[in-house]
Scaffold this motif. Structure first.
Motif, PDB file in Angstrom:
ATOM      1  N   LEU A 126       0.842  -1.201   0.000  1.00 16.47           N
ATOM      2  CA  LEU A 126       0.000   0.000   0.000  1.00 16.47           C
ATOM      3  C   LEU A 126       0.877   1.250   0.000  1.00 16.47           C
ATOM      4  O   LEU A 126       0.595   2.221  -0.700  1.00 16.47           O
ATOM      5  CB  LEU A 126      -0.929   0.012   1.212  1.00 16.47           C
ATOM      6  CG  LEU A 126      -2.112  -0.929   1.181  1.00 16.47           C
ATOM      7  CD1 LEU A 126      -2.816  -0.958   2.527  1.00 16.47           C
ATOM      8  CD2 LEU A 126      -3.081  -0.525   0.092  1.00 16.47           C
ATOM      9  N   LEU A 127       1.941   1.212   0.791  1.00 15.54           N
ATOM     10  CA  LEU A 127       2.871   2.332   0.852  1.00 15.54           C
ATOM     11  C   LEU A 127       3.592   2.504  -0.491  1.00 15.54           C
ATOM     12  O   LEU A 127       3.710   3.625  -1.002  1.00 15.54           O
ATOM     13  CB  LEU A 127       3.883   2.109   1.978  1.00 15.54           C
ATOM     14  CG  LEU A 127       4.903   3.205   2.220  1.00 15.54           C
ATOM     15  CD1 LEU A 127       4.212   4.514   2.565  1.00 15.54           C
ATOM     16  CD2 LEU A 127       5.839   2.801   3.339  1.00 15.54           C
ATOM     17  N   VAL A 128       4.056   1.399  -1.063  1.00 16.74           N
ATOM     18  CA  VAL A 128       4.723   1.461  -2.372  1.00 16.74           C
ATOM     19  C   VAL A 128       3.759   2.032  -3.410  1.00 16.74           C
ATOM     20  O   VAL A 128       4.117   2.915  -4.190  1.00 16.74           O
ATOM     21  CB  VAL A 128       5.250   0.073  -2.794  1.00 16.74           C
ATOM     22  CG1 VAL A 128       5.729   0.089  -4.233  1.00 16.74           C
ATOM     23  CG2 VAL A 128       6.362  -0.374  -1.859  1.00 16.74           C
ATOM     24  N   GLU A 129       2.532   1.566  -3.403  1.00 17.54           N
ATOM     25  CA  GLU A 129       1.511   2.052  -4.343  1.00 17.54           C
ATOM     26  C   GLU A 129       1.298   3.561  -4.200  1.00 17.54           C
ATOM     27  O   GLU A 129       1.159   4.269  -5.180  1.00 17.54           O
ATOM     28  CB  GLU A 129       0.195   1.310  -4.101  1.00 17.54           C
ATOM     29  CG  GLU A 129      -0.956   1.798  -4.926  1.00 17.54           C
ATOM     30  CD  GLU A 129      -1.168   0.994  -6.188  1.00 17.54           C
ATOM     31  OE1 GLU A 129      -1.997   1.432  -6.990  1.00 17.54           O
ATOM     32  OE2 GLU A 129      -0.529  -0.042  -6.373  1.00 17.54           O
ATOM     33  N   ALA A 130       1.305   4.051  -2.966  1.00 14.34           N
ATOM     34  CA  ALA A 130       1.082   5.473  -2.717  1.00 14.34           C
ATOM     35  C   ALA A 130       2.270   6.333  -3.135  1.00 14.34           C
ATOM     36  O   ALA A 130       2.090   7.464  -3.602  1.00 14.34           O
ATOM     37  CB  ALA A 130       0.772   5.701  -1.238  1.00 14.34           C
ATOM     38  N   LEU A 131       3.478   5.819  -2.997  1.00 15.95           N
ATOM     39  CA  LEU A 131       4.680   6.619  -3.260  1.00 15.95           C
ATOM     40  C   LEU A 131       5.204   6.515  -4.688  1.00 15.95           C
ATOM     41  O   LEU A 131       5.905   7.403  -5.153  1.00 15.95           O
ATOM     42  CB  LEU A 131       5.797   6.207  -2.293  1.00 15.95           C
ATOM     43  CG  LEU A 131       5.538   6.519  -0.821  1.00 15.95           C
ATOM     44  CD1 LEU A 131       6.620   5.900   0.043  1.00 15.95           C
ATOM     45  CD2 LEU A 131       5.460   8.021  -0.600  1.00 15.95           C
ATOM     46  N   ALA A 132       4.883   5.430  -5.356  1.00 16.56           N
ATOM     47  CA  ALA A 132       5.445   5.191  -6.688  1.00 16.56           C
ATOM     48  C   ALA A 132       4.504   5.687  -7.788  1.00 16.56           C
ATOM     49  O   ALA A 132       3.283   5.667  -7.639  1.00 16.56           O
ATOM     50  CB  ALA A 132       5.717   3.704  -6.875  1.00 16.56           C
ATOM     51  N   VAL A 133       5.108   6.096  -8.887  1.00 23.97           N
ATOM     52  CA  VAL A 133       4.344   6.436 -10.078  1.00 23.97           C
ATOM     53  C   VAL A 133       3.718   5.157 -10.639  1.00 23.97           C
ATOM     54  O   VAL A 133       2.572   5.145 -11.063  1.00 23.97           O
ATOM     55  CB  VAL A 133       5.259   7.106 -11.128  1.00 23.97           C
ATOM     56  CG1 VAL A 133       4.535   7.345 -12.436  1.00 23.97           C
ATOM     57  CG2 VAL A 133       5.852   8.392 -10.576  1.00 23.97           C
ATOM     58  N   ARG A 134       4.511   4.088 -10.619  1.00 24.99           N
ATOM     59  CA  ARG A 134       4.042   2.748 -11.006  1.00 24.99           C
ATOM     60  C   ARG A 134       4.999   1.732 -10.400  1.00 24.99           C
ATOM     61  O   ARG A 134       6.120   2.063 -10.037  1.00 24.99           O
ATOM     62  CB  ARG A 134       3.939   2.604 -12.518  1.00 24.99           C
ATOM     63  CG  ARG A 134       5.227   2.730 -13.265  1.00 24.99           C
ATOM     64  CD  ARG A 134       4.992   2.730 -14.785  1.00 24.99           C
ATOM     65  NE  ARG A 134       6.035   3.485 -15.437  1.00 24.99           N
ATOM     66  CZ  ARG A 134       5.997   4.777 -15.710  1.00 24.99           C
ATOM     67  NH1 ARG A 134       4.937   5.475 -15.405  1.00 24.99           N
ATOM     68  NH2 ARG A 134       6.997   5.382 -16.290  1.00 24.99           N
ATOM     69  N   TRP A 135       4.522   0.494 -10.299  1.00 25.78           N
ATOM     70  CA  TRP A 135       5.364  -0.571  -9.766  1.00 25.78           C
ATOM     71  C   TRP A 135       4.909  -1.895 -10.356  1.00 25.78           C
ATOM     72  O   TRP A 135       3.823  -2.002 -10.908  1.00 25.78           O
ATOM     73  CB  TRP A 135       5.333  -0.609  -8.233  1.00 25.78           C
ATOM     74  CG  TRP A 135       4.043  -1.090  -7.642  1.00 25.78           C
ATOM     75  CD1 TRP A 135       2.924  -0.340  -7.402  1.00 25.78           C
ATOM     76  CD2 TRP A 135       3.728  -2.424  -7.247  1.00 25.78           C
ATOM     77  NE1 TRP A 135       1.937  -1.131  -6.874  1.00 25.78           N
ATOM     78  CE2 TRP A 135       2.396  -2.415  -6.764  1.00 25.78           C
ATOM     79  CE3 TRP A 135       4.432  -3.623  -7.247  1.00 25.78           C
ATOM     80  CZ2 TRP A 135       1.772  -3.555  -6.294  1.00 25.78           C
ATOM     81  CZ3 TRP A 135       3.797  -4.763  -6.771  1.00 25.78           C
ATOM     82  CH2 TRP A 135       2.491  -4.721  -6.302  1.00 25.78           C
ATOM     83  N   GLY A 136       5.770  -2.898 -10.234  1.00 24.98           N
ATOM     84  CA  GLY A 136       5.434  -4.215 -10.746  1.00 24.98           C
ATOM     85  C   GLY A 136       6.546  -5.197 -10.419  1.00 24.98           C
ATOM     86  O   GLY A 136       7.406  -4.912  -9.594  1.00 24.98           O
ATOM     87  N   TRP A 137       6.517  -6.322 -11.091  1.00 30.20           N
ATOM     88  CA  TRP A 137       7.554  -7.324 -10.869  1.00 30.20           C
ATOM     89  C   TRP A 137       7.758  -8.116 -12.151  1.00 30.20           C
ATOM     90  O   TRP A 137       6.906  -8.124 -13.037  1.00 30.20           O
ATOM     91  CB  TRP A 137       7.208  -8.238  -9.697  1.00 30.20           C
ATOM     92  CG  TRP A 137       6.079  -9.176  -9.970  1.00 30.20           C
ATOM     93  CD1 TRP A 137       4.758  -8.930  -9.842  1.00 30.20           C
ATOM     94  CD2 TRP A 137       6.199 -10.509 -10.474  1.00 30.20           C
ATOM     95  NE1 TRP A 137       4.027 -10.021 -10.218  1.00 30.20           N
ATOM     96  CE2 TRP A 137       4.889 -11.010 -10.613  1.00 30.20           C
ATOM     97  CE3 TRP A 137       7.267 -11.333 -10.812  1.00 30.20           C
ATOM     98  CZ2 TRP A 137       4.624 -12.295 -11.066  1.00 30.20           C
ATOM     99  CZ3 TRP A 137       7.005 -12.610 -11.266  1.00 30.20           C
ATOM    100  CH2 TRP A 137       5.697 -13.091 -11.388  1.00 30.20           C
ATOM    101  N   ALA A 138       8.894  -8.762 -12.223  1.00 33.62           N
ATOM    102  CA  ALA A 138       9.236  -9.581 -13.382  1.00 33.62           C
ATOM    103  C   ALA A 138      10.070 -10.775 -12.917  1.00 33.62           C
ATOM    104  O   ALA A 138      10.801 -10.667 -11.932  1.00 33.62           O
ATOM    105  CB  ALA A 138      10.034  -8.766 -14.399  1.00 33.62           C
ATOM    106  N   PRO A 139       9.944 -11.910 -13.620  1.00 35.32           N
ATOM    107  CA  PRO A 139      10.797 -13.056 -13.287  1.00 35.32           C
ATOM    108  C   PRO A 139      12.262 -12.684 -13.501  1.00 35.32           C
ATOM    109  O   PRO A 139      12.590 -11.850 -14.349  1.00 35.32           O
ATOM    110  CB  PRO A 139      10.371 -14.131 -14.278  1.00 35.32           C
ATOM    111  CG  PRO A 139       9.094 -13.668 -14.865  1.00 35.32           C
ATOM    112  CD  PRO A 139       9.049 -12.184 -14.723  1.00 35.32           C
ATOM    113  N   ARG A 140      13.116 -13.274 -12.724  1.00 31.72           N
ATOM    114  CA  ARG A 140      14.558 -13.051 -12.831  1.00 31.72           C
ATOM    115  C   ARG A 140      15.196 -14.374 -13.216  1.00 31.72           C
ATOM    116  O   ARG A 140      14.902 -15.405 -12.626  1.00 31.72           O
ATOM    117  CB  ARG A 140      15.080 -12.571 -11.486  1.00 31.72           C
ATOM    118  CG  ARG A 140      16.544 -12.268 -11.466  1.00 31.72           C
ATOM    119  CD  ARG A 140      16.886 -11.674 -10.101  1.00 31.72           C
ATOM    120  NE  ARG A 140      18.318 -11.595  -9.952  1.00 31.72           N
ATOM    121  CZ  ARG A 140      18.977 -11.975  -8.877  1.00 31.72           C
ATOM    122  NH1 ARG A 140      18.330 -12.442  -7.828  1.00 31.72           N
ATOM    123  NH2 ARG A 140      20.271 -11.885  -8.825  1.00 31.72           N
TER     124      ARG A 140
END
Length: 159
Positions: A126-140
């Protein structure tokens, strides 16, 4: 710990804008490692012209702290560290935070919870969502995942 702080202008990137600076470091997958990652992010931001008390540095430090804590708590694989990378894109006014861990099977939720959970954990995204323009994840590859967030370096207009 291996530390590398570099400035790149000709290295290929997903975006077309030149990267002003990039820093990366590997940390022990422990609460102490997460704490050190947050401190290192503040130091890099200061080196890039954003004082520790600035809105951009505080937002990046909080995002790094949450993503690193998640990597330690949910992405820990015994004997494997986590990896932090920050990329400054001055043209776009963004800092991209990337935290990579070795756990392939434990992935972030596909959406952020809409209400605060009753427990003591679960609020980080929730904090990341509020502070970031966008976020996500990808396999490494060959194993693990990278959770990323892009944070604005521009001061929001005062209302």
């Amino acid at each position: 710990m291996l530390t590398e702080t570099t400035t790149h202008e000709d290295e290929p990137r997903p975006s077309t804008a030149p990267v002003a600076a990039e820093a990366r470091e590997q940390f022990a997958s422990s609460p102490r490692g997460a704490q050190l990652a947050r401190r290192r992010a503040l130091r890099w931001m200061e080196e890039w012209g954003h004082p520790p008390a600035s809105d951009a540095s505080c937002a990046v430090a909080l995002v790094v702290g949450e993503l690193a804590a998640n990597a330690v708590r949910h992405g820990r694989v015994p004997g494997r560290d986590f990896f932090l990378r920050l990329i400054l894109d001055e043209v776009a006014g963004l800092v991209r935070v990337e935290v990579a861990d070795a756990a392939s099977t434990k992935r972030p939720p596909t959406s952020t919870p809409t209400a605060l959970p009753e427990g003591e954990s679960g609020r980080g995204l929730l904090l990341v969502e509020a502070l970031a323009v966008r976020w996500g994840w990808a396999p490494r590859h060959p194993m693990g995942k990278t959770v990323w967030a892009e944070v604005s370096t521009r001061t929001p207009p005062h209302l």
